[in-house]
Design a protein around this motif. Sequence first.
Motif, short mmCIF file in Angstrom:
data_model
loop_
_atom_site.label_atom_id
_atom_site.label_comp_id
_atom_site.label_asym_id
_atom_site.label_seq_id
_atom_site.Cartn_x
_atom_site.Cartn_y
_atom_site.Cartn_z
N GLY A 93 46.07 1.87 66.70
CA GLY A 93 45.87 0.58 66.07
C GLY A 93 44.71 -0.24 66.60
N ASN A 94 43.87 0.36 67.44
CA ASN A 94 42.75 -0.39 68.02
C ASN A 94 41.54 -0.46 67.10
N LEU A 95 41.52 0.39 66.08
CA LEU A 95 40.38 0.41 65.17
C LEU A 95 40.65 -0.43 63.93
N LYS A 96 39.63 -1.16 63.48
CA LYS A 96 39.76 -2.00 62.29
C LYS A 96 38.50 -1.89 61.44
N GLY A 97 38.63 -2.27 60.16
CA GLY A 97 37.47 -2.37 59.29
C GLY A 97 36.64 -1.11 59.22
N LEU A 98 35.34 -1.27 59.40
CA LEU A 98 34.42 -0.14 59.27
C LEU A 98 34.65 0.92 60.33
N SER A 99 35.04 0.50 61.53
CA SER A 99 35.31 1.48 62.58
C SER A 99 36.47 2.37 62.17
N LEU A 100 37.49 1.78 61.57
CA LEU A 100 38.63 2.57 61.08
C LEU A 100 38.20 3.47 59.93
N ALA A 101 37.35 2.95 59.04
CA ALA A 101 36.86 3.75 57.92
C ALA A 101 36.08 4.97 58.41
N LYS A 102 35.22 4.77 59.40
CA LYS A 102 34.44 5.88 59.95
C LYS A 102 35.34 6.92 60.59
N SER A 129 39.74 2.65 51.46
CA SER A 129 40.33 1.32 51.46
C SER A 129 39.79 0.43 52.57
N ASN A 130 39.16 1.03 53.60
CA ASN A 130 38.63 0.25 54.72
C ASN A 130 37.11 0.21 54.76
N ALA A 131 36.46 0.79 53.76
CA ALA A 131 34.99 0.88 53.78
C ALA A 131 34.30 -0.45 53.51
N SER A 132 35.02 -1.41 52.98
CA SER A 132 34.47 -2.77 52.75
C SER A 132 33.17 -2.76 51.96
N ILE A 137 29.92 5.24 53.27
CA ILE A 137 31.22 5.66 53.77
C ILE A 137 32.17 5.93 52.60
N SER A 138 32.27 4.97 51.68
CA SER A 138 33.21 5.14 50.56
C SER A 138 32.82 6.34 49.71
N SER A 139 31.53 6.56 49.49
CA SER A 139 31.10 7.70 48.66
C SER A 139 31.44 9.02 49.32
N ALA A 140 31.29 9.09 50.63
CA ALA A 140 31.61 10.33 51.35
C ALA A 140 33.10 10.64 51.24
N ALA A 141 33.93 9.60 51.34
CA ALA A 141 35.37 9.80 51.23
C ALA A 141 35.75 10.18 49.80
N GLU A 142 35.13 9.55 48.81
CA GLU A 142 35.42 9.88 47.41
C GLU A 142 34.97 11.30 47.08
N HIS A 143 33.85 11.70 47.63
CA HIS A 143 33.38 13.08 47.48
C HIS A 143 34.39 14.04 48.11
N GLY A 144 34.91 13.65 49.27
CA GLY A 144 35.91 14.48 49.95
C GLY A 144 37.18 14.64 49.12
N LEU A 145 37.61 13.58 48.45
CA LEU A 145 38.80 13.67 47.60
C LEU A 145 38.58 14.67 46.46
N ALA A 146 37.36 14.70 45.92
CA ALA A 146 37.05 15.65 44.85
C ALA A 146 37.10 17.09 45.38
N VAL A 147 36.59 17.28 46.59
CA VAL A 147 36.62 18.62 47.19
C VAL A 147 38.06 19.06 47.44
N VAL A 148 38.90 18.14 47.89
CA VAL A 148 40.32 18.47 48.09
C VAL A 148 40.94 18.95 46.78
N ALA A 149 40.64 18.26 45.69
CA ALA A 149 41.17 18.66 44.38
C ALA A 149 40.66 20.04 43.99
N MET A 150 39.40 20.32 44.28
CA MET A 150 38.85 21.64 43.99
C MET A 150 39.52 22.73 44.82
N GLU A 151 39.76 22.44 46.08
CA GLU A 151 40.41 23.42 46.96
C GLU A 151 41.83 23.72 46.47
#
Length: 242
Positions: A93-102, A129-132, A137-151
């Motif tokens: 719980g020590n990470l917040k905001g962008l640090s948590l997103a990263k 949700s934490n990329a603000s 950051i948000s695009s990399a995570a969204e790209h990752g979600l697409a890859v998960v669906a492909m896998e």
Amino acid sequence: MNEKNSQNSKAAPNSAESLFEHLKNDFWPRHGTKVLIILLLLGVGASLIVQKLKSSEVEEVAMAEELGKGFAYIYAGKGDSALAALEGAIQNGNLKGLSLAKATLLAGNLHLQNSNLDSAEALYRQAVSNASGVEIISSAAEHGLAVVAMERQNYPEAISLLNAFINKYGKRTGDLAKRYAKTEPVDKVPTVPDALWKLTLCYLETGDNEKTAQTAEKLLKIYGDSQKAADASKLLATLVRK
């Protein structure tokens, strides 16, 4: 007339001496307590601001150190240690905001590499949700979600996610005249060509050769200078032979 001048002099002192007398005999007895209270409040406010800034600075340093451990292991090629460090930082719980997103983005990537798709998906969603609004950051995570669906071979979901990604971040038009004039819009992130190539493969997997060809042609037209263009060209040649 003299009486009027005398009143004006009392109401609005026009010399240092008369100003001092006015403050001592009139202003201070009437308003001194209010002034002291205002000064006290300003002093307390300034002190709180300084303390908050110092606290925020300490917090930022602590979060950077937590992330730094994960980065160090990644650079050293120690994926398991990196994942343990990142997930420990996320869970404490020590990470917040962008640090948590990263942290969640990096941990999601490591889980994806290990084919832990459920964990990767959960972490990618947390990263979004934490990329603000930080699109890299948000695009990399969204790209990752697409890859998960492909896998998972859930190609309809992957197609939906990739189309949303391309529409959101892809701004280039393929207009070469505008590109040479440097007036063509620029993509918000550099991974749009890769998303287009993945979308092409998804259409291929579903057996939709028409959309496969259309997407490959779009990739060639708009991103002919990308590394994925050669793959798109080879795929189109295969489709034509069929």
